[in-house]
Design a protein around this motif. Structure first.
Motif, PDB file in Angstrom:
ATOM      1  N   MET A   1       1.120  -1.135   0.199  1.00 20.31           N
ATOM      2  CA  MET A   1      -0.059  -0.176   0.071  1.00 20.31           C
ATOM      3  C   MET A   1       1.057   1.147  -0.283  1.00 20.31           C
ATOM      4  O   MET A   1       1.769   1.955   0.612  1.00 20.31           O
ATOM      5  CB  MET A   1      -0.525  -0.240   0.924  1.00 20.31           C
ATOM      6  N   THR A   2       0.922   1.853  -0.853  1.00 14.88           N
ATOM      7  CA  THR A   2       1.256   3.452  -0.857  1.00 14.88           C
ATOM      8  C   THR A   2       0.544   4.540  -0.536  1.00 14.88           C
ATOM      9  O   THR A   2      -0.319   4.369  -2.229  1.00 14.88           O
ATOM     10  CB  THR A   2       2.327   3.281  -2.232  1.00 14.88           C
ATOM     11  N   ASN A   3       0.963   5.084  -0.519  1.00 13.86           N
ATOM     12  CA  ASN A   3       0.524   6.620  -0.440  1.00 13.86           C
ATOM     13  C   ASN A   3       1.300   7.979  -0.907  1.00 13.86           C
ATOM     14  O   ASN A   3       2.433   7.612  -0.222  1.00 13.86           O
ATOM     15  CB  ASN A   3      -0.303   6.813   0.781  1.00 13.86           C
ATOM     16  N   GLN A   4       0.618   7.942  -2.417  1.00 10.82           N
ATOM     17  CA  GLN A   4       1.944   8.806  -3.584  1.00 10.82           C
ATOM     18  C   GLN A   4       2.052  10.812  -3.852  1.00 10.82           C
ATOM     19  O   GLN A   4       2.708  11.190  -3.378  1.00 10.82           O
ATOM     20  CB  GLN A   4       1.882   8.645  -5.031  1.00 10.82           C
ATOM     21  N   GLY A   5       1.222  10.674  -2.109  1.00 16.95           N
ATOM     22  CA  GLY A   5       0.955  12.304  -1.817  1.00 16.95           C
ATOM     23  C   GLY A   5       0.293  12.642  -0.715  1.00 16.95           C
ATOM     24  O   GLY A   5       0.046  11.560  -0.027  1.00 16.95           O
ATOM     25  N   PRO A   6       0.731  13.868  -0.222  1.00 15.71           N
ATOM     26  CA  PRO A   6       0.175  14.131   0.549  1.00 15.71           C
ATOM     27  C   PRO A   6      -1.252  14.393   0.405  1.00 15.71           C
ATOM     28  O   PRO A   6      -1.871  14.492  -0.909  1.00 15.71           O
ATOM     29  CB  PRO A   6       0.466  15.672   1.284  1.00 15.71           C
ATOM     30  N   ALA A   7      -1.860  14.058   1.620  1.00 19.62           N
ATOM     31  CA  ALA A   7      -3.540  14.475   2.279  1.00 19.62           C
ATOM     32  C   ALA A   7      -3.694  16.218   1.704  1.00 19.62           C
ATOM     33  O   ALA A   7      -2.587  16.798   2.241  1.00 19.62           O
ATOM     34  CB  ALA A   7      -4.143  13.052   3.741  1.00 19.62           C
ATOM     35  N   SER A   8      -5.450  15.917   1.335  1.00 18.37           N
ATOM     36  CA  SER A   8      -5.557  17.830   2.234  1.00 18.37           C
ATOM     37  C   SER A   8      -5.173  18.365   2.803  1.00 18.37           C
ATOM     38  O   SER A   8      -4.193  19.770   2.605  1.00 18.37           O
ATOM     39  CB  SER A   8      -6.879  17.929   1.310  1.00 18.37           C
ATOM     40  N   ARG A   9      -5.127  18.144   4.323  1.00 16.61           N
ATOM     41  CA  ARG A   9      -4.673  18.381   5.692  1.00 16.61           C
ATOM     42  C   ARG A   9      -3.761  17.537   6.026  1.00 16.61           C
ATOM     43  O   ARG A   9      -3.761  16.448   6.265  1.00 16.61           O
ATOM     44  CB  ARG A   9      -6.095  19.180   6.591  1.00 16.61           C
TER      45      ARG A   9
ATOM     46  N   PRO B   1      -0.291  15.885   7.832  1.00 14.86           N
ATOM     47  CA  PRO B   1       1.038  16.008   7.241  1.00 14.86           C
ATOM     48  C   PRO B   1       1.673  15.455   5.870  1.00 14.86           C
ATOM     49  O   PRO B   1       0.254  14.600   5.601  1.00 14.86           O
ATOM     50  CB  PRO B   1       2.596  15.352   8.777  1.00 14.86           C
ATOM     51  N   SER B   2       2.477  16.092   5.638  1.00 16.59           N
ATOM     52  CA  SER B   2       2.994  14.656   3.755  1.00 16.59           C
ATOM     53  C   SER B   2       2.927  13.123   4.416  1.00 16.59           C
ATOM     54  O   SER B   2       4.041  13.247   5.322  1.00 16.59           O
ATOM     55  CB  SER B   2       4.247  15.439   3.224  1.00 16.59           C
ATOM     56  N   ARG B   3       2.590  12.414   3.777  1.00 18.63           N
ATOM     57  CA  ARG B   3       3.153  11.321   4.215  1.00 18.63           C
ATOM     58  C   ARG B   3       3.777  10.783   2.747  1.00 18.63           C
ATOM     59  O   ARG B   3       3.523   9.450   1.864  1.00 18.63           O
ATOM     60  CB  ARG B   3       1.895  10.366   4.389  1.00 18.63           C
ATOM     61  N   ARG B   4       4.266  11.537   1.635  1.00 16.67           N
ATOM     62  CA  ARG B   4       4.474  10.934   0.490  1.00 16.67           C
ATOM     63  C   ARG B   4       5.729   9.974  -0.021  1.00 16.67           C
ATOM     64  O   ARG B   4       6.435   9.835   1.038  1.00 16.67           O
ATOM     65  CB  ARG B   4       5.425  12.340  -0.170  1.00 16.67           C
ATOM     66  N   GLY B   5       4.673   8.756  -0.819  1.00 13.66           N
ATOM     67  CA  GLY B   5       5.624   8.121  -0.929  1.00 13.66           C
ATOM     68  C   GLY B   5       5.699   7.083   0.390  1.00 13.66           C
ATOM     69  O   GLY B   5       6.534   6.021   0.129  1.00 13.66           O
ATOM     70  N   GLU B   6       4.722   6.888   1.285  1.00 14.91           N
ATOM     71  CA  GLU B   6       4.850   6.139   2.595  1.00 14.91           C
ATOM     72  C   GLU B   6       4.470   4.874   2.067  1.00 14.91           C
ATOM     73  O   GLU B   6       3.680   4.851   1.281  1.00 14.91           O
ATOM     74  CB  GLU B   6       4.682   6.692   3.612  1.00 14.91           C
ATOM     75  N   GLU B   7       4.790   3.670   2.706  1.00 14.13           N
ATOM     76  CA  GLU B   7       3.969   2.730   2.118  1.00 14.13           C
ATOM     77  C   GLU B   7       3.629   1.663   3.726  1.00 14.13           C
ATOM     78  O   GLU B   7       4.581   1.647   5.125  1.00 14.13           O
ATOM     79  CB  GLU B   7       5.345   1.281   1.527  1.00 14.13           C
TER      80      GLU B   7
END
Length: 70
Positions: free
Chosen positions: A1-9, A11-17
């Motif tokens: 599972m990968t989140n390729q960018g920050p949510a709208s509000r 902290p940034s979680r870019r590239g987190e798995e």
């Protein structure tokens, strides 16, 4: 599972798995992502999916995947 960018509000979680553990197997995708240690809310999870920022097993999870069982 990968989140390729920050949510709208939040902290940034870019590239987190994240890996689904045995105790989370069968959860809906948005519920899994909504955990405080991940995206933090179901609305943010839905927003991230709609923006093409969530991938499951290398495949983009789209707007219709909110109830995808993990």
């Amino acid at each position: 599972m990968t989140n390729q960018g920050p949510a709208s509000r939040g902290p940034s979680r870019r590239g987190e798995e994240w890996t689904v553990g045995p105790d989370e197997a069968g959860l809906a995708l948005d519920k899994f992502l909504a955990a405080p240690a991940r995206i933090g809310s179901r609305s943010r999870a839905a927003d991230a999916r709609r923006k093409g920022k969530v991938f499951v097993n290398g495949e983009e999870a789209g707007a219709a995947d909110e109830d995808l069982a993990l």
